[in-house]
Design a protein around this motif. Structure first.
Motif, PDB file in Angstrom:
ATOM      1  N   SER A 110       0.493  23.332  46.794  1.00  0.00           N
ATOM      2  CA  SER A 110       0.349  24.078  48.047  1.00  0.00           C
ATOM      3  C   SER A 110       1.400  23.682  49.077  1.00  0.00           C
ATOM      4  O   SER A 110       1.819  24.508  49.889  1.00  0.00           O
ATOM      5  N   THR A 111       1.836  22.414  49.060  1.00  0.00           N
ATOM      6  CA  THR A 111       2.802  21.961  50.054  1.00  0.00           C
ATOM      7  C   THR A 111       4.238  22.101  49.590  1.00  0.00           C
ATOM      8  O   THR A 111       5.140  22.380  50.390  1.00  0.00           O
ATOM      9  N   GLN A 112       4.487  21.911  48.287  1.00  0.00           N
ATOM     10  CA  GLN A 112       5.854  21.902  47.787  1.00  0.00           C
ATOM     11  C   GLN A 112       6.145  23.018  46.801  1.00  0.00           C
ATOM     12  O   GLN A 112       7.297  23.218  46.406  1.00  0.00           O
ATOM     13  N   GLY A 113       5.113  23.747  46.370  1.00  0.00           N
ATOM     14  CA  GLY A 113       5.318  24.802  45.397  1.00  0.00           C
ATOM     15  C   GLY A 113       5.342  24.274  43.978  1.00  0.00           C
ATOM     16  O   GLY A 113       5.326  23.062  43.741  1.00  0.00           O
ATOM     17  N   VAL A 114       5.370  25.183  43.021  1.00  0.00           N
ATOM     18  CA  VAL A 114       5.430  24.808  41.613  1.00  0.00           C
ATOM     19  C   VAL A 114       6.820  24.252  41.307  1.00  0.00           C
ATOM     20  O   VAL A 114       7.823  24.802  41.772  1.00  0.00           O
ATOM     21  N   PRO A 115       6.920  23.149  40.533  1.00  0.00           N
ATOM     22  CA  PRO A 115       8.240  22.630  40.165  1.00  0.00           C
ATOM     23  C   PRO A 115       9.095  23.710  39.508  1.00  0.00           C
ATOM     24  O   PRO A 115       8.579  24.578  38.800  1.00  0.00           O
ATOM     25  N   PRO A 116      10.418  23.687  39.741  1.00  0.00           N
ATOM     26  CA  PRO A 116      11.285  24.757  39.220  1.00  0.00           C
ATOM     27  C   PRO A 116      11.164  24.975  37.720  1.00  0.00           C
ATOM     28  O   PRO A 116      11.172  26.115  37.254  1.00  0.00           O
ATOM     29  N   TRP A 117      11.041  23.882  36.938  1.00  0.00           N
ATOM     30  CA  TRP A 117      10.993  24.054  35.479  1.00  0.00           C
ATOM     31  C   TRP A 117       9.682  24.711  35.054  1.00  0.00           C
ATOM     32  O   TRP A 117       9.641  25.465  34.075  1.00  0.00           O
ATOM     33  N   VAL A 118       8.580  24.457  35.810  1.00  0.00           N
ATOM     34  CA  VAL A 118       7.313  25.124  35.514  1.00  0.00           C
ATOM     35  C   VAL A 118       7.395  26.592  35.932  1.00  0.00           C
ATOM     36  O   VAL A 118       6.932  27.482  35.216  1.00  0.00           O
ATOM     37  N   ALA A 119       7.994  26.837  37.111  1.00  0.00           N
ATOM     38  CA  ALA A 119       8.126  28.220  37.582  1.00  0.00           C
ATOM     39  C   ALA A 119       8.939  29.066  36.610  1.00  0.00           C
ATOM     40  O   ALA A 119       8.644  30.245  36.389  1.00  0.00           O
ATOM     41  N   SER A 120       9.965  28.469  35.995  1.00  0.00           N
ATOM     42  CA  SER A 120      10.794  29.228  35.051  1.00  0.00           C
ATOM     43  C   SER A 120      10.023  29.626  33.803  1.00  0.00           C
ATOM     44  O   SER A 120      10.398  30.586  33.119  1.00  0.00           O
ATOM     45  N   LEU A 121       8.922  28.912  33.500  1.00  0.00           N
ATOM     46  CA  LEU A 121       8.124  29.224  32.318  1.00  0.00           C
ATOM     47  C   LEU A 121       7.096  30.322  32.587  1.00  0.00           C
ATOM     48  O   LEU A 121       6.786  31.116  31.686  1.00  0.00           O
ATOM     49  N   ILE A 122       6.565  30.371  33.813  1.00  0.00           N
ATOM     50  CA  ILE A 122       5.476  31.308  34.101  1.00  0.00           C
ATOM     51  C   ILE A 122       5.880  32.433  35.038  1.00  0.00           C
ATOM     52  O   ILE A 122       5.125  33.381  35.219  1.00  0.00           O
ATOM     53  N   MET A 123       7.064  32.324  35.650  1.00  0.00           N
ATOM     54  CA  MET A 123       7.533  33.368  36.559  1.00  0.00           C
ATOM     55  C   MET A 123       8.881  33.872  36.071  1.00  0.00           C
ATOM     56  O   MET A 123       9.887  33.151  36.166  1.00  0.00           O
ATOM     57  N   ALA A 126      11.949  33.534  38.321  1.00  0.00           N
ATOM     58  CA  ALA A 126      12.391  32.188  38.676  1.00  0.00           C
ATOM     59  C   ALA A 126      13.504  31.683  37.773  1.00  0.00           C
ATOM     60  O   ALA A 126      14.140  30.671  38.076  1.00  0.00           O
ATOM     61  N   LYS A 127      13.752  32.357  36.644  1.00  0.00           N
ATOM     62  CA  LYS A 127      14.813  31.915  35.744  1.00  0.00           C
ATOM     63  C   LYS A 127      16.194  32.143  36.352  1.00  0.00           C
ATOM     64  O   LYS A 127      17.134  31.410  36.044  1.00  0.00           O
ATOM     65  N   ASN A 128      16.311  33.146  37.204  1.00  0.00           N
ATOM     66  CA  ASN A 128      17.619  33.481  37.771  1.00  0.00           C
ATOM     67  C   ASN A 128      17.673  33.407  39.290  1.00  0.00           C
ATOM     68  O   ASN A 128      18.758  33.397  39.862  1.00  0.00           O
ATOM     69  N   HIS A 129      16.496  33.361  39.943  1.00  0.00           N
ATOM     70  CA  HIS A 129      16.468  33.347  41.399  1.00  0.00           C
ATOM     71  C   HIS A 129      15.481  32.288  41.879  1.00  0.00           C
ATOM     72  O   HIS A 129      14.476  32.017  41.212  1.00  0.00           O
ATOM     73  N   PRO A 130      15.745  31.664  43.041  1.00  0.00           N
ATOM     74  CA  PRO A 130      14.770  30.723  43.590  1.00  0.00           C
ATOM     75  C   PRO A 130      13.493  31.429  44.017  1.00  0.00           C
ATOM     76  O   PRO A 130      13.545  32.468  44.674  1.00  0.00           O
ATOM     77  N   VAL A 131      12.351  30.896  43.616  1.00  0.00           N
ATOM     78  CA  VAL A 131      11.057  31.495  43.941  1.00  0.00           C
ATOM     79  C   VAL A 131      10.222  30.458  44.684  1.00  0.00           C
ATOM     80  O   VAL A 131      10.033  29.335  44.203  1.00  0.00           O
ATOM     81  N   TYR A 132       9.714  30.839  45.857  1.00  0.00           N
ATOM     82  CA  TYR A 132       8.844  29.942  46.612  1.00  0.00           C
ATOM     83  C   TYR A 132       7.399  30.216  46.249  1.00  0.00           C
ATOM     84  O   TYR A 132       6.936  31.345  46.342  1.00  0.00           O
ATOM     85  N   SER A 133       6.683  29.187  45.778  1.00  0.00           N
ATOM     86  CA  SER A 133       5.303  29.363  45.337  1.00  0.00           C
ATOM     87  C   SER A 133       4.316  28.542  46.152  1.00  0.00           C
ATOM     88  O   SER A 133       3.139  28.464  45.799  1.00  0.00           O
ATOM     89  N   GLY A 134       4.757  27.895  47.231  1.00  0.00           N
ATOM     90  CA  GLY A 134       3.840  27.143  48.072  1.00  0.00           C
ATOM     91  C   GLY A 134       3.065  28.059  49.003  1.00  0.00           C
ATOM     92  O   GLY A 134       3.341  29.254  49.122  1.00  0.00           O
TER      93      GLY A 134
END
Length: 263
Positions: A110-123, A126-134
């Motif tokens: 909630s404070t920092q968002g999903v780690p980038p490597w996790v975001a790239s697996l489920i979003m 996120a593989k090509n663009h920064p995604v904010y998930s916090g």
């Protein structure tokens, strides 16, 4: 250090301290007091220096003290019974341990968002663009919000027509803390790859949802087409950086989501 490192690292310290004090023959009561107090005081000093928020401090204190209390109760029960610990207390320890891990993970996300490597697996994006998930706070969904979206899309279209080349350095290496000074550099070129001079360049730092804003930072021109400045970030976690460029009677705005660790 990240929230997960301080939360679970401190919990491990509580367990080790409690075990070492027991091996030293200290009374069970004082084992619980000391093993809970030492990590709590240590983290309190770190939190003051790092500028952690009250909700983050509260969850650390609660986990440290709860761990020390549970360990003391289990040690007392085992000493009084003189037998192997029943499976029921063990099940409770496992349950609350899992609960601690899950709660800590939720707070970190909630404070920092999903780690980038996790975001790239489920979003996929996120593989090509920064995604904010916090958690971005309360967001409006009325006519004014729709108007803001339309204005943002128009700004992107205008920027593409201008053909400006904007290169920003320093956002990927931001650090937080009162002693951390972050140097930022922006290079601006026109459609013909020529440096653009005399531009007004401003950076605005704020938390997602505009819950905390820093004073605007004006980047000053050094070399032709190169603008620089420095800023201190007071807290870790997710920030949004809004870049505003005004040159030749035109205005361009860009936003970047950044994750700022401790220095």
């Amino acid at each position: 250090m990240s929230l997960l490192e301080t939360l679970f690292g401190g919990t491990v310290i509580v367990v080790i301290l409690h075990w070492l004090l027991g091996r030293a023959g200290l009374a069970n009561y004082w084992r619980g007091v000391i093993s809970g107090a030492v990590p709590t005081i240590g983290y309190a000093v770190y939190a003051i220096m790092n500028g952690d928020q009250l909700d983050v401090i509260a969850i650390h204190v609660a986990i440290y003290l709860a761990t020390a209390t549970v360990l003391s109760l289990l040690a007392s029960d085992k000493r009084n019974s003189g037998k192997r610990m029943h499976w029921a207390p063990k099940a409770m320890v496992v349950f609350f341990g899992l609960l601690t891990v899950i709660d800590g993970t939720f707070v970190a996300v909630s404070t920092q968002g999903v780690p980038p490597w996790v975001a790239s697996l489920i979003m996929p994006r996120a593989k090509n663009h920064p995604v904010y998930s916090g958690f971005s706070g309360v967001t409006e969904h009325d006519e004014q919000a729709a108007k803001a979206v339309n204005e943002h899309l128009k700004t992107l279209s205008d920027e593409q027509k201008l053909g400006w080349d904007v290169e920003m350095e320093g956002l990927d290496t931001l650090k937080s803390g009162p002693s951390a000074v972050n140097n930022l550099t922006m290079r601006l070129h026109d459609r013909l790859k020529q440096p653009m001079q005399n531009a007004v360049v401003t950076l605005n730092f704020f938390r997602p949802g505009y819950v905390q804003m820093l004073p605007p930072l004006r980047l000053l021109e050094g070399k032709p087409g190169e603008y620089g400045g420095s800023i201190s970030i007071p807290g870790t976690g997710s920030w949004v950086v809004k870049l505003v460029i005004e040159a030749n009677g035109q205005r361009v705005e860009r936003e970047h989501d950044v994750s700022v660790p401790a220095s």
